[in-house]
Motif scaffolding. Structure first.
Motif, PDB file in Angstrom:
ATOM      1  N   SER A 262      47.064  51.698  51.231  1.00  0.00           N
ATOM      2  CA  SER A 262      47.320  50.260  51.090  1.00  0.00           C
ATOM      3  C   SER A 262      46.770  49.765  49.759  1.00  0.00           C
ATOM      4  O   SER A 262      46.014  50.477  49.085  1.00  0.00           O
ATOM      5  CB  SER A 262      46.670  49.467  52.231  1.00  0.00           C
ATOM      6  N   GLY A 263      47.113  48.538  49.431  1.00  0.00           N
ATOM      7  CA  GLY A 263      46.597  47.925  48.210  1.00  0.00           C
ATOM      8  C   GLY A 263      45.104  47.653  48.300  1.00  0.00           C
ATOM      9  O   GLY A 263      44.369  47.840  47.331  1.00  0.00           O
TER      10      GLY A 263
ATOM     11  N   THR B  81      42.196  34.229  44.239  1.00  0.00           N
ATOM     12  CA  THR B  81      43.001  35.405  44.562  1.00  0.00           C
ATOM     13  C   THR B  81      43.187  35.556  46.071  1.00  0.00           C
ATOM     14  O   THR B  81      42.594  34.827  46.871  1.00  0.00           O
ATOM     15  CB  THR B  81      42.351  36.682  43.986  1.00  0.00           C
TER      16      THR B  81
ATOM     17  N   GLN C 124      50.796  42.255  43.023  1.00  0.00           N
ATOM     18  CA  GLN C 124      51.911  41.291  43.006  1.00  0.00           C
ATOM     19  C   GLN C 124      52.756  41.387  41.738  1.00  0.00           C
ATOM     20  O   GLN C 124      53.618  40.531  41.533  1.00  0.00           O
ATOM     21  CB  GLN C 124      51.359  39.865  43.135  1.00  0.00           C
TER      22      GLN C 124
ATOM     23  N   ASP D 111      44.206  44.120  39.575  1.00  0.00           N
ATOM     24  CA  ASP D 111      44.833  44.043  40.891  1.00  0.00           C
ATOM     25  C   ASP D 111      46.309  43.773  40.620  1.00  0.00           C
ATOM     26  O   ASP D 111      46.709  42.655  40.291  1.00  0.00           O
ATOM     27  CB  ASP D 111      44.199  42.916  41.714  1.00  0.00           C
TER      28      ASP D 111
ATOM     29  N   VAL E 172      43.635  39.629  38.277  1.00  0.00           N
ATOM     30  CA  VAL E 172      44.670  39.661  39.320  1.00  0.00           C
ATOM     31  C   VAL E 172      45.943  39.033  38.752  1.00  0.00           C
ATOM     32  O   VAL E 172      45.940  37.864  38.371  1.00  0.00           O
ATOM     33  CB  VAL E 172      44.218  38.880  40.578  1.00  0.00           C
TER      34      VAL E 172
ATOM     35  N   LYS F  62      55.978  43.039  48.891  1.00  0.00           N
ATOM     36  CA  LYS F  62      55.712  43.052  47.442  1.00  0.00           C
ATOM     37  C   LYS F  62      56.996  43.359  46.667  1.00  0.00           C
ATOM     38  O   LYS F  62      58.014  43.718  47.252  1.00  0.00           O
ATOM     39  CB  LYS F  62      54.644  44.106  47.100  1.00  0.00           C
TER      40      LYS F  62
ATOM     41  N   TYR G 224      47.471  30.149  48.688  1.00  0.00           N
ATOM     42  CA  TYR G 224      47.163  30.407  50.092  1.00  0.00           C
ATOM     43  C   TYR G 224      46.558  29.136  50.657  1.00  0.00           C
ATOM     44  O   TYR G 224      45.946  28.381  49.911  1.00  0.00           O
ATOM     45  CB  TYR G 224      46.200  31.583  50.215  1.00  0.00           C
TER      46      TYR G 224
ATOM     47  N   ALA H  61      42.013  40.200  49.697  1.00  0.00           N
ATOM     48  CA  ALA H  61      41.834  41.657  49.565  1.00  0.00           C
ATOM     49  C   ALA H  61      41.089  42.022  48.285  1.00  0.00           C
ATOM     50  O   ALA H  61      40.281  42.959  48.284  1.00  0.00           O
ATOM     51  CB  ALA H  61      43.185  42.363  49.616  1.00  0.00           C
ATOM     52  N   SER H  62      41.356  41.319  47.184  1.00  0.00           N
ATOM     53  CA  SER H  62      40.657  41.619  45.928  1.00  0.00           C
ATOM     54  C   SER H  62      39.150  41.520  46.154  1.00  0.00           C
ATOM     55  O   SER H  62      38.364  42.340  45.669  1.00  0.00           O
ATOM     56  CB  SER H  62      41.030  40.628  44.818  1.00  0.00           C
TER      57      SER H  62
ATOM     58  N   LEU I  30      48.401  37.380  39.630  1.00  0.00           N
ATOM     59  CA  LEU I  30      48.843  36.645  40.816  1.00  0.00           C
ATOM     60  C   LEU I  30      50.235  36.044  40.620  1.00  0.00           C
ATOM     61  O   LEU I  30      50.572  35.602  39.527  1.00  0.00           O
ATOM     62  CB  LEU I  30      47.822  35.539  41.110  1.00  0.00           C
TER      63      LEU I  30
HETATM   64  C1  LIG Z   1      48.884  42.192  48.969  1.00  0.00           C
HETATM   65  C2  LIG Z   1      47.696  42.083  48.104  1.00  0.00           C
HETATM   66  C3  LIG Z   1      46.623  42.978  48.179  1.00  0.00           C
HETATM   67  C4  LIG Z   1      46.455  43.969  49.294  1.00  0.00           C
HETATM   68  O1  LIG Z   1      47.492  44.851  49.464  1.00  0.00           O
HETATM   69  P1  LIG Z   1      47.740  45.509  50.906  1.00  0.00           P
HETATM   70  O2  LIG Z   1      48.676  46.615  50.628  1.00  0.00           O
HETATM   71  O3  LIG Z   1      48.319  44.440  51.780  1.00  0.00           O
HETATM   72  O4  LIG Z   1      46.419  45.990  51.412  1.00  0.00           O
HETATM   73  C5  LIG Z   1      45.611  42.882  47.243  1.00  0.00           C
HETATM   74  N1  LIG Z   1      45.624  41.930  46.290  1.00  0.00           N
HETATM   75  C6  LIG Z   1      46.616  41.036  46.191  1.00  0.00           C
HETATM   76  C7  LIG Z   1      46.583  40.038  45.077  1.00  0.00           C
HETATM   77  C8  LIG Z   1      47.677  41.069  47.097  1.00  0.00           C
HETATM   78  O5  LIG Z   1      48.655  40.168  47.003  1.00  0.00           O
END
Ligand SMILES: *Cc1c(COP(=O)(O)O)cnc(C)c1O
Length: 367
Positions: free
Chosen positions: A58-59, A88, A163, A160, A134, A190, A314, A91-92, A136
């Motif tokens: 995963s990301g 952000t 996106q 990151d 990021v 994505k 968000y 997840a970051s 974004l």
């Molecule tokens: C989607 C996303 C992630 C996490 O990716 P996953 O594959 O959902 O774990 C991290 N950073 C950003 C900015 C995201 O949009």
């Protein structure tokens, strides 16, 4: 109803190729650590423009693995700080805090939506080890100056790139190749999505790539010999086969997103609605088309009434989330304003111009 992101339709667009890819992987007898992943890693590294790509689950894992690898390599230790934009996706920030590192939130600019570069240096301390930028909404969030700050202070630059796959600098370098390492997400929504979760790390650093690869495989470089306490974060063969198909079409998909974005930018003329700041076309792959309004919630209801589904990216900023209650007293007015005013319009490679025109009419009729 115009769907926010018609995932099914997008997968259908490449249905023959995806069908072949899934069946090939499903009946290959190899499901993990096999040739499909190896092939995709090669293709993706070539596309991004780095020497190495390590696929993972995963990301979030990709970002977590990068930081953990730097810790295993002795470049960081618990309590060290990583600078990250305050607006952000969570997840970051999780990737930092869940390694025992300290996220240092820096405000973005309201016009660019990216980390405010002029604030970075005042947040650097003796414990700062990295900047995580990021990209974004699909917008390039990097400049030579950011790399220069990292060089001057001996910091790692981590991107990151969840996106912004396909996004480029003015001189044609892809995001994901601009810093020391980058995390990518292939979450279905994505710009390049799998049929489930998947992610990847790209880097030119061979030692980092090797450490990330071991960490994603229980900490093992050699079967049943464990050098690190790692985790299981591997991309499976079926996802890799599907992603190889999606990667072939990524530039074409991003062009289709740009066409929608251009139509929006030219057509939306309501003074109540703010548009994203223009940037050179190759520097934006339009993961989202964000607009801004003081009466955002009313605008969202109005659009729903016109049959247009929208999303907010968000609704609650990270420093106002329960999981980070230690930040609840922090004042981050720009971040809070973005979260209060942002509304993402439908945008996808399969959105036709009639739907976009309908959405523009609905936006311009809003009072
Ligand atoms: C989607 C996303 C992630 C996490 O990716 P996953 O594959 O959902 O774990 C991290 N950073 C950003 C900015 C995201 O949009």
């Amino acid at each position: 109803m115009i769907e926010f992101y018609p995932l099914g339709k997008l997968v259908e667009k490449y249905s023959d190729e995806i069908h072949d890819a899934v069946l090939r992987a499903a009946f290959s007898g190899r499901y993990l650590l096999g040739p499909e992943v190896e092939r995709f890693e090669r293709m993706y590294a070539d596309y991004i423009g780095t020497r190495h790509c390590v696929a993972c689950a995963s990301g979030l894992d990709a970002l977590w693995l990068i930081l953990r690898a730097y810790m295993e390599m002795g470049f960081m230790e618990p309590g060290d700080e990583v600078i990250v934009p305050a607006n952000t996706y969570i997840a970051s920030i999780l990737a930092i805090s869940e390694n025992g590192l300290v996220p240092v939130l820096v405000e973005p600019r309201f016009d660019t939506l990216e980390i405010d570069e002029s604030l970075i240096e005042s947040h650097i301390t003796s414990r700062t080890r990295a900047i995580m930028t990021v990209h974004l909404y699909g917008r390039l969030a990097w400049s030579g100056n950011m790399s220069e700050i990292c060089r001057r202070h001996g910091l790692k630059l981590i991107e990151d790139n969840a996106q912004a796959q396909g996004c480029m600098t003015l001189n044609g370098r892809r995001t994901g190749s601009l810093g020391d390492a980058a995390g990518h997400s292939f979450y279905p929504g994505k710009n390049i999505g799998a049929l489930g979760d998947a992610g990847a790390v790209t880097t030119d650093d061979g030692m980092l790539a090797e450490t990330v690869r071991a960490l994603a495989n229980y900490g093992s470089k050699e079967k049943y010999v464990f050098r690190y306490r790692g985790r299981n974060s591997r991309m499976d063969e079926i996802q890799a086969a599907v992603l190889a198909v999606r990667l072939k079409h990524l530039d074409e998909d991003n062009e289709a997103r740009r066409a929608v974005a251009e139509q929006y930018s030219a057509g939306i003329s309501n003074p109540l609605i703010g548009l994203p700041m223009p940037m050179p076309s190759q520097c934006n792959v339009w993961h989202q088309f964000p607009v801004f309004a003081e009466c955002r919630d009313r605008l969202q209801q109005h659009l729903a009434g016109c049959g247009v589904q929208t999303m907010i990216h968000y609704p609650i900023p990270p420093h106002r989330q329960q999981c980070y209650s230690r930040w609840s007293e922090m004042q981050l007015p720009v971040t809070e304003k973005i979260h209060a005013q942002e509304l993402s319009l439908p945008i996808s490679p399969v959105q036709d111009s009639e739907d976009t025109a309908h959405i523009i009419r609905a936006l311009n009729a809003f009072r």
